[in-house]
Design an enzyme around this catalytic site. Structure first.
Site, PDB file in Angstrom:
ATOM      1  N   PRO A  54    -133.808 -34.284 109.896  1.00 30.47           N
ATOM      2  CA  PRO A  54    -133.229 -34.113 108.481  1.00 30.47           C
ATOM      3  C   PRO A  54    -133.264 -35.513 107.517  1.00 30.47           C
ATOM      4  O   PRO A  54    -133.034 -36.403 108.432  1.00 30.47           O
ATOM      5  CB  PRO A  54    -132.520 -33.585 108.400  1.00 30.47           C
ATOM      6  N   ASP A 117    -128.710 -38.176 127.589  1.00 30.52           N
ATOM      7  CA  ASP A 117    -127.510 -37.387 128.290  1.00 30.52           C
ATOM      8  C   ASP A 117    -127.098 -36.260 128.591  1.00 30.52           C
ATOM      9  O   ASP A 117    -126.338 -35.934 129.296  1.00 30.52           O
ATOM     10  CB  ASP A 117    -125.869 -37.387 127.284  1.00 30.52           C
TER      11      ASP A 117
END
Length: 238
Positions: A54, A117
């Site tokens: 977005p 991560d």
């Protein structure tokens, strides 16, 4: 046969390779700081990059890449059909559940992916990179200490002579010229040996200073196998 003749196997590592993604479609899910780094890595490797995120989630750097048309952009959250044309997926969003869903879909489609991560959901890792023209040096800690990888990379970079990248560029040009004058595949071993001798015999400073004229003069010695130094080349060609 003695085992001392061979290197010991050290498990637990990664297969570090230079992955060629030129003109491949790399999908980046996310638009924050980590995504920005992933995007730059992919663009530096001449990939065709699509970013899905977005607009409100784009940081300044990613927004700049979008505005400059350096990447294709989809202004929404990830949807499964985004994988239809993807050759590689780099996911960097702050939503563990959504990240895992991306990873599962990639596994189903056998698309190599990196979920930032989350080492257990990565087919490959990003290391700490030093770049100087064609020279790339990557340091990986296999996910154990990214900050330490950065420290080690800086030490290696500081130890390298200046203009190493320029020297490598000239060696690449010399190799190209050599292939033009000795294109026969059977010449391969001789070409490799001669080029190796050039790299060992010449200093980095001389390789940086080497001009097209110097290259042409040096190549005249290929058939004999000799490797005169730069000074000798210029003395005989002047």
């Amino acid at each position: 046969m003695s085992s001392k003749q061979f290197p010991e196997v050290q498990g637990g590592g990664s297969l570090i390779v230079a992955w060629q993604v030129r003109n491949k479609h790399v999908l980046v899910v996310g638009g924050g700081e980590v995504a920005a780094g992933r995007i730059l890595h992919a663009l530096n490797a001449d990939a065709a990059v699509t970013v899905v995120c977005p607009k409100s989630g784009l940081n300044e750097e990613v927004a700049y890449r979008v505005a400059q048309n350096q990447v294709s952009y989809i202004d929404r959250t990830f949807e499964p059909q985004d994988l239809d044309t993807a050759d590689m997926v780099l996911c960097a969003i702050d939503d563990p559940e959504a990240s895992t869903q991306v990873w599962k879909l990639c596994k189903e489609r056998r698309i190599p992916s990196n979920i930032a991560d989350v080492p257990s959901e990565c087919d490959f890792y990003f290391g700490s990179m030093h770049r100087d023209g064609p020279l790339q040096v990557m340091v990986s800690t296999n996910g154990n200490g990214p900050k330490l990888a950065n420290i080690v990379r800086q030490k290696i970079a500081n130890a390298l002579p200046e203009n190493t990248g320029a020297a490598i560029e000239n060696v690449g040009l010399l190799r190209k010229k050599l292939r033009e004058i000795a294109p026969d595949a059977r010449e391969g071993p001789k070409r490799m040996k001669w080029m190796s001798n050039v790299c060992v015999s010449w200093t980095l400073e001389d390789l940086v200073a080497m001009t097209d004229k110097d290259m042409d003069a040096l190549l005249k010695h290929y058939q004999s196998g000799n490797v005169p130094n730069l000074q000798e080349i210029r003395e005989t060609s002047s």
